[in-house]
Write a protein that holds these residues in place. Sequence first.
Motif, short mmCIF file in Angstrom:
data_model
loop_
_atom_site.label_atom_id
_atom_site.label_comp_id
_atom_site.label_asym_id
_atom_site.label_seq_id
_atom_site.Cartn_x
_atom_site.Cartn_y
_atom_site.Cartn_z
N PRO A 429 0.81 -1.23 0.00
CA PRO A 429 0.00 0.00 0.00
C PRO A 429 0.84 1.28 0.00
N CYS A 430 2.12 1.17 0.39
CA CYS A 430 2.98 2.37 0.41
C CYS A 430 3.77 2.54 -0.89
N PHE A 431 3.72 1.52 -1.77
CA PHE A 431 4.47 1.56 -3.03
C PHE A 431 5.93 1.96 -2.76
N SER A 432 6.53 1.29 -1.81
CA SER A 432 7.85 1.68 -1.33
C SER A 432 8.94 1.55 -2.38
N LYS A 433 8.79 0.61 -3.33
CA LYS A 433 9.83 0.41 -4.33
C LYS A 433 9.92 1.55 -5.34
N ARG A 434 8.92 2.38 -5.37
CA ARG A 434 8.95 3.48 -6.34
C ARG A 434 9.75 4.68 -5.84
N ILE A 435 9.93 4.79 -4.54
CA ILE A 435 10.73 5.87 -3.97
C ILE A 435 12.09 5.29 -3.61
N THR A 436 13.16 5.83 -4.22
CA THR A 436 14.50 5.30 -3.96
C THR A 436 15.26 6.10 -2.93
N GLU A 437 14.93 7.38 -2.77
CA GLU A 437 15.69 8.20 -1.82
C GLU A 437 14.91 9.46 -1.48
N VAL A 438 15.00 9.86 -0.23
CA VAL A 438 14.42 11.12 0.22
C VAL A 438 15.52 11.93 0.89
N VAL A 439 15.72 13.16 0.45
CA VAL A 439 16.82 13.99 0.93
C VAL A 439 16.29 15.35 1.33
N VAL A 440 16.78 15.85 2.45
CA VAL A 440 16.50 17.24 2.84
C VAL A 440 17.69 18.07 2.41
N SER A 441 17.53 18.88 1.38
CA SER A 441 18.66 19.57 0.77
C SER A 441 18.86 20.99 1.26
N GLU A 442 17.92 21.55 1.98
CA GLU A 442 18.06 22.89 2.53
C GLU A 442 17.40 22.94 3.88
N ILE A 443 18.09 23.52 4.86
CA ILE A 443 17.56 23.58 6.22
C ILE A 443 17.68 25.00 6.75
N THR A 444 16.59 25.53 7.30
CA THR A 444 16.61 26.81 8.01
C THR A 444 15.93 26.59 9.37
N ILE A 506 -3.73 4.03 -0.26
CA ILE A 506 -2.90 4.82 0.65
C ILE A 506 -3.44 4.82 2.08
N ASP A 507 -4.73 4.59 2.25
CA ASP A 507 -5.28 4.53 3.60
C ASP A 507 -4.69 3.38 4.41
N LYS A 508 -4.19 2.35 3.71
CA LYS A 508 -3.65 1.18 4.39
C LYS A 508 -2.14 1.29 4.62
N CYS A 509 -1.55 2.37 4.15
CA CYS A 509 -0.10 2.57 4.33
C CYS A 509 0.14 3.16 5.72
N THR A 510 0.60 2.33 6.63
CA THR A 510 0.84 2.79 8.00
C THR A 510 2.32 2.88 8.34
N ARG A 511 3.15 2.10 7.63
CA ARG A 511 4.58 2.11 7.93
C ARG A 511 5.38 2.19 6.64
N PRO A 512 5.62 3.39 6.13
CA PRO A 512 6.47 3.52 4.93
C PRO A 512 7.86 2.95 5.20
N SER A 513 8.50 2.46 4.15
CA SER A 513 9.82 1.87 4.29
C SER A 513 10.88 2.95 4.53
N ASP A 514 12.08 2.50 4.93
CA ASP A 514 13.15 3.45 5.26
C ASP A 514 13.56 4.30 4.06
N ASN A 515 13.54 3.71 2.87
CA ASN A 515 13.96 4.48 1.70
C ASN A 515 12.95 5.56 1.33
N GLN A 516 11.75 5.51 1.87
CA GLN A 516 10.74 6.53 1.63
C GLN A 516 10.81 7.66 2.64
N CYS A 517 11.64 7.53 3.66
CA CYS A 517 11.63 8.48 4.76
C CYS A 517 13.03 8.99 5.06
N THR A 518 13.10 10.11 5.74
CA THR A 518 14.35 10.65 6.24
C THR A 518 14.03 11.44 7.51
N VAL A 519 15.07 11.76 8.26
CA VAL A 519 14.90 12.54 9.49
C VAL A 519 15.79 13.77 9.40
#
Length: 612
Positions: A429-444, A506-519
């Motif tokens: 439900p998260c289609f995790s294989k379609r997102i390969t990387e998430v990057v925060v490129s600017e921070i204020t 998407i309503d069933k997507c509760t835990r996106p994979s690590d490659n879909q997320c960043t901190v």
Amino acid sequence: MDPGVDSLTRSPSSANMPFFGILLCSVTLMQRCTLAVNSVSHSADIQCPNGCVCQLYHRINCANISLGDLPTQLPEVTTELQFTAGHLPIIPADSFLNLSHLMALHLSGNNIRQIKPGAFNGLSQLQYLHLNNNSIEALEIGVFREVTTVTYLHLENNLIANLMPGVFYSLERLNVLDLRNNRLTSLRDQTFKSVSALRHLFLSDNRIAAISPKAFRGSRELTQLYLEGNRLTAVPTDALRSLKRLRVLQLSNNVIPTLSSDTFGPRLRSLEEVYLDNTSLGDAASRAFSRLRGLKVLSMRGNRLVTLSFSNAFRSVKQFGLSGNAWRCDCGLTWLRDWLLKQNVTDQDEVRCSSPDAQSGKPLVNVQLEYLTCAPDNLKASATPSRTAKSYSPRPQSTVRPTPASTRGRLTPPRATTSENATPTNPDPCFSKRITEVVVSEITASSLLVNWKVLEDLGDEYELWYSTGAERQGLRVIGGVQEMELSELNTGAVYKICVVPQSSLIDKCTRPSDNQCTVAQTLGLRGNKEPVQSESRKGQYALGTGIAVVMILLIVGALIVVLKYRSNRAGFQRHYDEDASTYVEHFETDQNKMGFDQMNGAYENIIDEGDV
């Protein structure tokens, strides 16, 4: 005695000069007197026809005279002739044989019903032909055969219901053709064949419902086409394909409810002004105007538009006409609000909200940006949202990101997507294989610029989730873009950010994979915590530092080589100077090399020629 005369009389060689001078003056005076007398007698011989007014015999206006009463011998210098008799039902052949110098012929308002072929024989220099405001029902083939020099032809306000292909065949120099307010219902193939110099074509206020794909073939110089006030139900895309130089297209007051992404093809890239007022337009595809990169004026007043997606073509627009639509003021119009404010146009207030109810009746420019949001269906929207995402579609950014600046994010209401078209038997439900990387490129201290990469481009909608602890918020992004700025965030707060492709699951997507997320953490102090960056960002910094070191070493090496080369070249030059020789370097460009734009243009021209 006059000194000049005295000097002449004292010179033997010039003794006869006064006599010849007097003789020459006398002859010149007699010639001028003769010309004046001849001119007066010639004018006296030429009489202005009864019922006509003549101005220096160049311009003749006949108000109460018929063609049969027109004298056969009008002044040869006549360049403009106007008939306003009010009743000339038929123009027979050879009606103007003796007016070879005529340049303008006005036959407006004479209740003309028929023009015989050969009617304009002898008018070898005619440029302006006015046949408007009559009762002409048809134009016979050959009616303009002898007037090949006409550049302006006025046929507006008649009863013409049909144009035979080839009727304008001989008008090779025609620049302006006015057929407004007739009874035309269609334009057939080759209607304007061989009218190669035509630039302005007026077909407004007819009954045209169909235009053949080849109707305008042969009119490649056409720059302005007016089709408003007809019965068209779609933009005549196929018929417009051959008009590569078209700059103005007027289609107002037809019934054109939709615009697709193929409505304005690549060969219309010269279009600068498009008018679609009062066409019942309710749906314009996001790429409907994407090929019109030179667009300056876009008018769509008095329609049923609710939203309008940003297009790269809008970067060049100087004037929008958007009043009289039912605008839904949400995140889909943030780019338009920015454009209106930046342009500082006088009619900013013409774009008014119809929905939501809280903004109804307000000018779009007066709606605060935090209220132009689009919450996903599965998230509860706050009545007073505390977080917003700004749309940066209208302006490029100089930030590090994995996607081009031309693909900027914007927020829109939920709509059907294509993500579920490829749903496997046991779907993720998260289609995790379609997102390969998430990057925060600017921070204020209060914003984070998020980029993400996709493996497959099977959908153009994403949901961006960001949370601090238990609190989670989300935003919808469409358009196939992979960048969004989160603004008005808490200072020094740690955010978990996830990107999920939009789908029916998407309503069933509760835990996106690590490659879909960043901190990432916003700058500033909060509980004595130091700002933290994502691991991907640290990797980028390390890679950037390495590249910088390599570049510095390369530059130093290049400088050393250049200095040695210049030292050797100086000695070489001095040797040639001592021998009084000349050293010349020639730099030539390989003419066989072509840039991508040149090759692309040549390819399009080959296609155009193949369609003729």
